[in-house]
Design a protein around this motif. Sequence first.
Motif, PDB file in Angstrom:
ATOM      1  N   VAL A   1      -6.280   2.606   4.800  1.00 36.07           N
ATOM      2  CA  VAL A   1      -5.499   1.759   5.149  1.00 36.07           C
ATOM      3  C   VAL A   1      -5.878   0.710   5.960  1.00 36.07           C
TER       4      VAL A   1
ATOM      5  N   LEU B   1       3.251  -1.298   4.102  1.00 36.03           N
ATOM      6  CA  LEU B   1       2.764   0.183   4.036  1.00 36.03           C
ATOM      7  C   LEU B   1       4.027   1.023   3.848  1.00 36.03           C
TER       8      LEU B   1
ATOM      9  N   VAL C   1       0.780  -1.213   0.100  1.00 34.33           N
ATOM     10  CA  VAL C   1      -0.131   0.043  -0.044  1.00 34.33           C
ATOM     11  C   VAL C   1       0.851   1.156   0.187  1.00 34.33           C
TER      12      VAL C   1
ATOM     13  N   VAL D   1       1.160   5.296   0.006  1.00 40.75           N
ATOM     14  CA  VAL D   1       0.487   6.290   0.360  1.00 40.75           C
ATOM     15  C   VAL D   1       1.163   7.629   0.083  1.00 40.75           C
TER      16      VAL D   1
END
Length: 339
Positions: A80, A96, A66, A68
């Motif tokens: 998230v 992340l 992920v 961001v």
Amino acid sequence: MANANIKDIAEIAGVAISTVSRVINNHPDVSEETRKKVMEIIEEINYIPNNSARNLKRSNSTDIGVLVKGIYNPFFAKIVQSIEEEVAARGYTMILHYNNDHANDIEAAIEFVKEKKLKGLICLGGNFSNLQEAHLEDLDTPLVLASTDLEEDRKRPFFSSVTIENEKAAYEAVDYLCRLGHKKIGIITTGEEDQCVGNLRLKGFRKAIAHHGISYDENYKEIGEYTFESGFDALNRLVDRVGDLTAIFVTSDIMAIGAAKAILNRGLRIPEDISVMGFDGIDYAKFFHPSLTTVNQPGEYMGKKSADILFDIIMNNKAHQHIILKTELLESESCKKLV
């Protein structure tokens, strides 16, 4: 052909780069006629696949990335969390990574996939307006863009997206202010690097005021960067320049809260002196005083839907999808009807 790559093969065969990639990696969703044609060209030009890329494609990784954009926007927190729950439920692991505000988003995504050998990638925010199929040709990793908006590119088949209609949502927010009687409406939006979201919300603002017979004036626009501080500073610059604002539309709640604080610090009242309209529907907007009227995005569902699409591709070999979610205008305490 020396140093041939799959782009060359695709051009000779008259097919997409992704089709060549699927043939090389023995994906089932290619017709036998196309597969035979591509394989004949590969043999004819003596194409040798890049070993590192092949190893990446054959990885048995269970890691889902992920990516961001920035670290300050709390709107992404619920997305998230929702993604992480869906990833864990399927026995995968979420990694992340935050991309800083000035880095190239496409390059950061590609590097993230290669470094971590990701099974799939979801990108939250960022500018992917120049994303091309060639960027993804050596990755063979499904990509889902969430909370970004490639308005004219929603039908492209080599990535998925889950988004809202940013221009329409901004139009409805500013139309609401106009129907309350406001004519001196400012906007705090993001800069030129935010083509995918900020620019569309600015277009919605301009269409709404035009609909109500209000001329657009650049003096009523300021730029922020998705932080409390930038919203605070932008509002002060705006009021110093034009002192007759009755309302302000801010294209993210986090900047709107900063702007609201600046209004109050100047001894002005919300909404009696200046009405404030935000965008996102983050929890801070509800608990700020006065609570913000804002455009609510379905963050949790956006996260869930992004993960569902990604795993449909990974586990069920489904095609990419482009989903548009609805927003809702949440009326609260920060906007006032003019007499």
